[in-house]
Design a protein around this motif. Structure first.
Motif, short mmCIF file in Angstrom:
data_model
loop_
_atom_site.label_atom_id
_atom_site.label_comp_id
_atom_site.label_asym_id
_atom_site.label_seq_id
_atom_site.Cartn_x
_atom_site.Cartn_y
_atom_site.Cartn_z
N THR B 65 0.88 -1.16 0.00
CA THR B 65 0.00 0.00 0.00
C THR B 65 0.92 1.21 0.00
O THR B 65 1.89 1.26 0.76
CB THR B 65 -0.91 0.00 1.24
OG1 THR B 65 -1.92 -0.98 1.08
CG2 THR B 65 -1.60 1.36 1.41
N LEU B 66 0.63 2.17 -0.88
CA LEU B 66 1.52 3.32 -1.06
C LEU B 66 0.78 4.62 -0.81
O LEU B 66 -0.36 4.78 -1.27
CB LEU B 66 2.06 3.33 -2.50
CG LEU B 66 2.82 2.09 -2.96
CD1 LEU B 66 2.93 2.08 -4.48
CD2 LEU B 66 4.20 2.05 -2.33
N TYR B 67 1.40 5.51 -0.06
CA TYR B 67 0.89 6.87 0.12
C TYR B 67 1.94 7.83 -0.39
O TYR B 67 3.13 7.71 -0.04
CB TYR B 67 0.65 7.17 1.60
CG TYR B 67 -0.63 6.58 2.16
CD1 TYR B 67 -1.80 7.33 2.22
CD2 TYR B 67 -0.64 5.28 2.67
CE1 TYR B 67 -2.97 6.80 2.75
CE2 TYR B 67 -1.81 4.74 3.20
CZ TYR B 67 -2.97 5.51 3.24
OH TYR B 67 -4.12 4.98 3.77
N LEU B 68 1.53 8.77 -1.24
CA LEU B 68 2.46 9.80 -1.70
C LEU B 68 2.11 11.12 -1.01
O LEU B 68 0.99 11.61 -1.13
CB LEU B 68 2.38 9.93 -3.23
CG LEU B 68 3.37 10.89 -3.88
CD1 LEU B 68 4.82 10.50 -3.57
CD2 LEU B 68 3.16 10.93 -5.39
N ILE B 69 3.09 11.63 -0.25
CA ILE B 69 2.89 12.83 0.58
C ILE B 69 3.67 13.97 -0.04
O ILE B 69 4.85 13.79 -0.39
CB ILE B 69 3.46 12.59 2.01
CG1 ILE B 69 3.18 11.18 2.53
CG2 ILE B 69 3.00 13.67 2.98
CD1 ILE B 69 1.76 10.86 2.79
N ASP B 70 3.07 15.15 -0.16
CA ASP B 70 3.82 16.27 -0.73
C ASP B 70 4.69 16.95 0.34
O ASP B 70 4.65 16.58 1.52
CB ASP B 70 2.90 17.25 -1.48
CG ASP B 70 2.00 18.06 -0.54
OD1 ASP B 70 2.30 18.14 0.68
OD2 ASP B 70 0.99 18.61 -1.04
N ALA B 71 5.47 17.95 -0.10
CA ALA B 71 6.44 18.57 0.80
C ALA B 71 5.78 19.31 1.96
O ALA B 71 6.41 19.59 2.98
CB ALA B 71 7.36 19.52 0.01
N TRP B 79 -2.37 4.38 -3.16
CA TRP B 79 -2.56 3.22 -4.03
C TRP B 79 -2.51 1.94 -3.20
O TRP B 79 -1.61 1.76 -2.38
CB TRP B 79 -1.46 3.12 -5.08
CG TRP B 79 -1.38 4.25 -6.05
CD1 TRP B 79 -2.22 4.49 -7.09
CD2 TRP B 79 -0.37 5.29 -6.10
NE1 TRP B 79 -1.80 5.62 -7.78
CE2 TRP B 79 -0.67 6.12 -7.20
CE3 TRP B 79 0.76 5.58 -5.32
CZ2 TRP B 79 0.11 7.22 -7.54
CZ3 TRP B 79 1.53 6.68 -5.65
CH2 TRP B 79 1.21 7.49 -6.75
N ILE B 80 -3.46 1.04 -3.44
CA ILE B 80 -3.36 -0.30 -2.87
C ILE B 80 -2.92 -1.21 -4.01
O ILE B 80 -3.65 -1.37 -4.98
CB ILE B 80 -4.69 -0.74 -2.25
CG1 ILE B 80 -5.01 0.19 -1.07
CG2 ILE B 80 -4.63 -2.19 -1.76
CD1 ILE B 80 -6.44 0.17 -0.63
N GLY B 81 -1.71 -1.71 -3.91
CA GLY B 81 -1.06 -2.36 -5.05
C GLY B 81 -0.36 -1.28 -5.86
O GLY B 81 -0.85 -0.15 -5.94
N SER B 82 0.77 -1.62 -6.46
CA SER B 82 1.52 -0.62 -7.22
C SER B 82 0.75 -0.15 -8.45
O SER B 82 0.15 -0.96 -9.15
CB SER B 82 2.86 -1.21 -7.66
OG SER B 82 3.47 -0.30 -8.57
N PRO B 83 0.74 1.17 -8.71
CA PRO B 83 0.05 1.68 -9.91
C PRO B 83 0.90 1.48 -11.17
O PRO B 83 0.45 1.85 -12.26
CB PRO B 83 -0.11 3.16 -9.60
CG PRO B 83 1.09 3.48 -8.76
CD PRO B 83 1.37 2.24 -7.94
N GLY B 84 2.10 0.95 -11.00
CA GLY B 84 3.00 0.78 -12.15
C GLY B 84 4.12 1.83 -12.09
O GLY B 84 3.92 2.94 -11.58
#
Lengths: 258, 101
Positions: B65-71, B79-84
């Motif tokens: 599971t991935l979370y992208l956090i800004d600065a 994303w749950i599972g890699s989006p590629g």
């Protein structure tokens, strides 16, 4: 005297069997049926382990897909079915139906899984065997309108508190997956944190922790929200926080080698 | 995931970017040697098991599971599972450019 009483008991049970036309077992058969269930389950565990090992050992994409295509459940399906009928009405049947339900969902098709779920609800609503079933049946719930109904019924009527809690959690997971029923799902998560917080989940944590997690995700972990802090230790045992990284773009990756 | 993550960390080494793993394989003693073996040089929170403190608190049910956090500390993608690899690169590059501007 004892022999006579036993004989009469045996007869009356046989008569009941005939009356209902099902193979209700005599007490004498239970240990044998129990053995059959344990042996079948062990056989299945061995087949699953060998599949996992093949998956882990695969070194090429082709080998991985070949290992993934192996179905450990198919060769055992019929024997579990037969046992479920032979042991009809007993706890062994509950175990067989539960195994059928979980593995048809995992490796097979939804129809026999839902059939097994229906039998469990009607004949074995208080059995511990239902615990792993309510832990997974919700994931296929959108394919079958009776799933929510069945989980709701168990959450209200089962005399087994662990089954009631697990069914309630499964119902919440199912309702959470559709926008129209999300609010009801969160209400149920709150009810679980109040009434069933200590019940163990099939994941190793408790239903209370899992429900708190679902509520936390909804309230704090949506796109556009300020990220909550994480305080942990790293691989060198050094303490750190996610907020130490402010000013940088951070990709947080929940992962494992396994 | 791993080869791409290594490339990502290398490519953005001088940019305002960090990859932070939350690993569920075991305790420090068992995970550290595996990270070293695999050449994983980014920081990992040690969550010990899939039902570890952080995976449970964050309701993680699928890996990765991935979370992208800004600065600024705002969740921008999840994303749950890699989006590629391509989607990951593109979204991260956008936020890094935003952080530098």
């Amino acid at each position: 005297m004892m022999n006579l009483a036993h004989g009469v008991g045996g007869l009356s049970i046989a008569a009941v069997c005939l009356a209902f036309g099902t193979a209700v077992s005599q007490d004498d058969d239970l240990p044998e049926l129990q053995n059959r269930l344990e042996n079948l389950r062990e056989e299945f565990r061995v087949a699953e382990r060998s599949r996992f090992k093949a998956l882990n050992d695969a070194e090429t994409p082709q080998a991985t897909s070949a290992a993934a295509a192996v179905d450990p459940w198919a060769p055992l399906r019929e024997r579990f079915d037969t046992l479920a009928f032979d042991a009809s009405g007993t706890e062994v049947a509950a175990g067989a139906w539960a195994t059928i339900c979980v593995n048809e969902l995992r490796y097979g098709t939804p129809a026999p899984a839902f059939e097994a779920f229906g039998i469990l609800i009607n004949d074995h609503p208080n059995s511990d065997e239902l615990i792993p079933v309510v832990g997974v049946i919700w994931s296929a719930g959108r394919d079958n309108p009776h799933t929510a109904e069945g989980l709701r019924q168990l959450s209200e009527d089962s005399e087994n508190r662990d089954v009631r809690g697990g069914a309630l959690f499964g119902l919440a997971k199912l309702l959470e997956s559709a926008d129209a029923t999300k609010d009801e799902a969160f209400e149920i998560y709150r009810k679980i944190t109040a009434d069933y917080a200590d019940v163990a989940s099939t994941r190793g944590s408790t239903l209370g922790e899992m429900s708190a997690g679902a509520l936390f995700e909804a309230e704090h972990l949506q796109v556009g929200m300020a990220v909550p802090d994480i305080a942990s230790v790293d691989e060198t045992n050094a303490a750190f926080k996610l907020s130490d990284y402010k000013g940088k773009v951070v990709l947080v990756d929940f992962w494992g080698f396994w | 995931m791993l080869p791409h993550e290594k490339a990502l960390v290398k490519r953005l080494a001088n940019d305002p970017f960090a990859l932070l793993g939350v690993n569920s394989d075991g305790d420090c003693e068992s995970v550290l040697p595996r990270l070293q073996e695999e050449g994983i040089n980014w920081r990992n929170a040690i969550d010990v098991t899939p039902s570890g403190d952080w995976a449970t608190k964050w309701n993680v049910q699928g890996w990765p599971t991935l979370y992208l956090i800004d600065a600024e500390g705002v969740i921008r993608e999840k994303w749950i599972g890699s989006p590629g690899d391509d989607v990951l690169d593109q979204k991260i590059d956008e936020l890094v450019a935003e952080a530098k501007s």
